[in-house]
Motif scaffolding. Structure first.
Motif, PDB file in Angstrom:
ATOM      1  N   LEU A   1       0.796  -1.151   0.298  1.00 15.89           N
ATOM      2  CA  LEU A   1       0.029  -0.004   0.198  1.00 15.89           C
ATOM      3  C   LEU A   1       1.024   1.554  -0.033  1.00 15.89           C
ATOM      4  N   VAL A   2       1.969   0.897   1.011  1.00 20.33           N
ATOM      5  CA  VAL A   2       1.994   2.162   0.606  1.00 20.33           C
ATOM      6  C   VAL A   2       3.427   2.871  -0.720  1.00 20.33           C
ATOM      7  N   ALA A   3       3.759   0.952  -1.144  1.00 23.88           N
ATOM      8  CA  ALA A   3       4.264   1.824  -2.384  1.00 23.88           C
ATOM      9  C   ALA A   3       3.297   2.345  -3.559  1.00 23.88           C
ATOM     10  N   ASP A   4       2.105   1.548  -3.244  1.00 23.05           N
ATOM     11  CA  ASP A   4       1.105   2.132  -4.166  1.00 23.05           C
ATOM     12  C   ASP A   4       0.777   3.455  -4.248  1.00 23.05           C
ATOM     13  N   ILE A   5       0.422   3.651  -2.553  1.00 25.94           N
ATOM     14  CA  ILE A   5      -0.267   5.295  -3.004  1.00 25.94           C
ATOM     15  C   ILE A   5       1.337   6.262  -2.982  1.00 25.94           C
ATOM     16  N   HIS A   6       2.459   5.725  -2.771  1.00 29.14           N
ATOM     17  CA  HIS A   6       3.454   6.729  -3.916  1.00 29.14           C
ATOM     18  C   HIS A   6       3.813   7.266  -5.398  1.00 29.14           C
ATOM     19  N   HIS A   7       4.001   6.108  -5.596  1.00 27.09           N
ATOM     20  CA  HIS A   7       3.467   5.986  -6.571  1.00 27.09           C
ATOM     21  C   HIS A   7       2.215   7.090  -7.985  1.00 27.09           C
ATOM     22  N   GLU A   8       1.217   6.756  -7.368  1.00 26.81           N
ATOM     23  CA  GLU A   8       0.073   7.229  -7.401  1.00 26.81           C
ATOM     24  C   GLU A   8       0.427   9.053  -7.077  1.00 26.81           C
ATOM     25  N   ALA A   9       1.171   9.517  -5.636  1.00 25.43           N
ATOM     26  CA  ALA A   9       0.940  10.930  -5.657  1.00 25.43           C
ATOM     27  C   ALA A   9       2.103  11.037  -5.882  1.00 25.43           C
ATOM     28  N   ARG A  10       3.265  10.355  -7.352  1.00 33.79           N
ATOM     29  CA  ARG A  10       4.206  11.575  -7.534  1.00 33.79           C
ATOM     30  C   ARG A  10       4.101  11.471  -9.340  1.00 33.79           C
ATOM     31  N   THR A  11       3.242  10.090  -9.555  1.00 32.46           N
ATOM     32  CA  THR A  11       2.970  10.432 -10.498  1.00 32.46           C
ATOM     33  C   THR A  11       1.275  11.883 -11.064  1.00 32.46           C
ATOM     34  N   TRP A  12       0.806  11.815 -10.239  1.00 28.19           N
ATOM     35  CA  TRP A  12      -0.255  12.893 -10.338  1.00 28.19           C
ATOM     36  C   TRP A  12       0.856  14.333 -10.170  1.00 28.19           C
ATOM     37  N   VAL A  13       1.093  14.349  -8.999  1.00 29.10           N
ATOM     38  CA  VAL A  13       2.552  15.559  -8.974  1.00 29.10           C
ATOM     39  C   VAL A  13       3.373  15.855 -10.172  1.00 29.10           C
TER      40      VAL A  13
ATOM     41  N   ASP B   1       4.464  23.705  -4.356  1.00 28.79           N
ATOM     42  CA  ASP B   1       2.644  22.803  -4.186  1.00 28.79           C
ATOM     43  C   ASP B   1       3.605  21.333  -4.746  1.00 28.79           C
ATOM     44  N   ARG B   2       4.542  21.484  -5.062  1.00 30.98           N
ATOM     45  CA  ARG B   2       5.134  19.989  -5.203  1.00 30.98           C
ATOM     46  C   ARG B   2       4.660  19.384  -4.063  1.00 30.98           C
ATOM     47  N   HIS B   3       4.845  19.939  -3.098  1.00 33.80           N
ATOM     48  CA  HIS B   3       5.085  19.174  -2.076  1.00 33.80           C
ATOM     49  C   HIS B   3       3.632  18.717  -1.727  1.00 33.80           C
ATOM     50  N   SER B   4       3.312  20.320  -1.249  1.00 34.06           N
ATOM     51  CA  SER B   4       1.430  20.489  -0.775  1.00 34.06           C
ATOM     52  C   SER B   4       0.903  18.834  -1.634  1.00 34.06           C
ATOM     53  N   ALA B   5       0.710  18.963  -2.941  1.00 33.89           N
ATOM     54  CA  ALA B   5      -0.245  18.245  -3.761  1.00 33.89           C
ATOM     55  C   ALA B   5       0.271  16.667  -3.428  1.00 33.89           C
TER      56      ALA B   5
ATOM     57  N   PRO C   1       4.833  20.137 -13.051  1.00 37.64           N
ATOM     58  CA  PRO C   1       5.946  19.719 -13.506  1.00 37.64           C
ATOM     59  C   PRO C   1       7.121  20.479 -13.164  1.00 37.64           C
ATOM     60  N   TRP C   2       8.633  20.027 -12.970  1.00 38.54           N
ATOM     61  CA  TRP C   2       9.223  20.459 -12.838  1.00 38.54           C
ATOM     62  C   TRP C   2      10.577  19.613 -12.687  1.00 38.54           C
TER      63      TRP C   2
END
Length: 145
Positions: free
Chosen positions: A22-34, A49-53, A39-40
């Motif tokens: 679950l940790v890996a799944d959420i990290h992947h989803e969050a990183r992809t969305w951010v 704003d990337r951290h907040s998102a 974009p950076w």
């Protein structure tokens, strides 16, 4: 730093609710969305704003995971078993110290967890309850004694 403490708490909950997968799944989803939404190019400091998102995605997923597991027991990282409770009442008041009463309703079905909101309102205290599991047609409160 508040952001680090919040992320640590979300990470702990994700691990307790679903382990490393679950940790890996959420990290992947969050990183992809951010990366899509903010974009950076990698130069300079990463924009705030990337951290907040990133934290917002984590927060939403943990809220969803928690909602699916209300009333179930999970073993926390320190070895204690704890029932998962809601984070807010049906009116949206956030639960926390001095803002929720925890209770139990005995019933022939084994019983129900109850969270009663103690958030202040114009009329006194909120008083709305979240009950899990939701009482069925054959449920009835059983007296003690």
């Amino acid at each position: 730093m508040v952001i680090c403490a919040l992320h640590d708490e979300l990470l702990r909950d994700a691990h307790d609710f679903g382990g490393p997968d679950l940790v890996a799944d959420i990290h992947h989803e969050a990183r992809t969305w951010v990366d899509e939404a903010h974009p950076w190019d990698g130069t300079g400091d990463e924009p705030g704003d990337r951290h907040s998102a990133y934290l917002a995605v984590w927060w939403q997923r943990i809220d969803l995971e928690r909602a699916e597991r209300i009333g179930t027991l999970v073993q926390r990282g320190d070895g204690r078993w704890q029932p998962i409770g809601p984070v807010r009442c049906p009116d949206g008041h956030t639960f926390g110290p001095r803002r929720v009463l925890l209770g139990w309703i005995p019933c022939p079905c084994r019983g129900h967890h109850v969270w009663t909101c103690q958030a202040p309102t114009d009329d006194g205290l909120c008083g709305l309850q979240t009950v899990h599991p939701v009482p069925g047609p054959r449920c009835r409160e059983v007296g003690i004694g």
